[in-house]
Write a protein that holds these residues in place. Sequence first.
Motif, short mmCIF file in Angstrom:
data_model
loop_
_atom_site.label_atom_id
_atom_site.label_comp_id
_atom_site.label_asym_id
_atom_site.label_seq_id
_atom_site.Cartn_x
_atom_site.Cartn_y
_atom_site.Cartn_z
N VAL A 12 52.74 29.87 152.68
CA VAL A 12 53.03 31.27 153.10
C VAL A 12 51.65 31.97 153.35
N ALA A 13 50.41 31.42 152.96
CA ALA A 13 49.22 31.94 153.41
C ALA A 13 48.91 31.52 154.83
N SER A 14 49.00 30.32 154.89
CA SER A 14 48.83 29.82 156.18
C SER A 14 49.90 30.16 157.35
N LEU A 15 50.99 30.45 157.07
CA LEU A 15 51.73 30.94 158.00
C LEU A 15 51.21 32.36 158.44
N VAL A 16 50.90 33.26 157.51
CA VAL A 16 50.31 34.56 157.64
C VAL A 16 49.22 34.62 158.52
N LYS A 17 48.18 33.53 158.06
CA LYS A 17 46.88 33.21 158.87
C LYS A 17 47.26 33.07 160.34
N ASN A 18 48.28 32.22 160.50
CA ASN A 18 48.34 31.65 162.06
C ASN A 18 49.09 32.76 162.73
N ALA A 19 49.89 33.68 162.10
CA ALA A 19 50.70 34.76 162.54
C ALA A 19 49.53 35.77 163.26
N PHE A 20 48.50 36.17 162.42
CA PHE A 20 47.56 37.06 162.76
C PHE A 20 46.50 36.60 163.75
N PRO A 31 48.82 18.91 157.49
CA PRO A 31 47.38 19.18 158.08
C PRO A 31 47.33 20.26 158.81
N ASP A 32 48.52 20.59 159.70
CA ASP A 32 48.44 21.64 160.51
C ASP A 32 48.63 23.20 159.70
N LYS A 33 48.90 23.08 158.55
CA LYS A 33 49.18 24.26 157.79
C LYS A 33 47.96 24.52 156.71
N SER A 34 47.13 23.34 156.82
CA SER A 34 45.79 23.55 155.76
C SER A 34 44.97 24.36 155.91
N LEU A 35 44.46 25.10 154.92
CA LEU A 35 43.38 26.27 154.90
C LEU A 35 42.08 25.67 154.56
N GLY A 36 41.95 24.21 154.66
CA GLY A 36 40.73 23.58 153.97
C GLY A 36 40.55 23.60 152.47
N THR A 37 39.94 22.87 152.12
CA THR A 37 39.77 22.70 150.46
C THR A 37 39.78 23.95 149.77
#
Length: 93
Positions: free
Chosen positions: A82-90, A25-31
């Motif tokens: 990967v998308a979640s990690l990139v989003k969190n990095a930005f 859930p901490d990496k989730s981007l929403g449904t």
Amino acid sequence: MDTTGLIINLISGAVGGNAAGAAMPDKSLGTLGNSLAGLLGGGVGGAIIEALAPALSQGGDLGSIIGNIAGGGVGGGLLMIVASLVKNAFAKA
């Protein structure tokens, strides 16, 4: 890649993206985000499976369907992460 294989990859990718989001859930981007990342990852994952092991994704037998589902689901889940990690990095920058 035939149309049926592509559809299976996209659907299993969306499911894989949402399953990865539910498992982390901490990496989730929403449904919607999980589904979109999963769709894209499923298409890419299926293309990679077809390129590496063409016998797994050709034809309509059970083995090819399982190969399409596995490639799409894994690709969808991985791209969502990967998308979640990139989003969190930005977001931290």
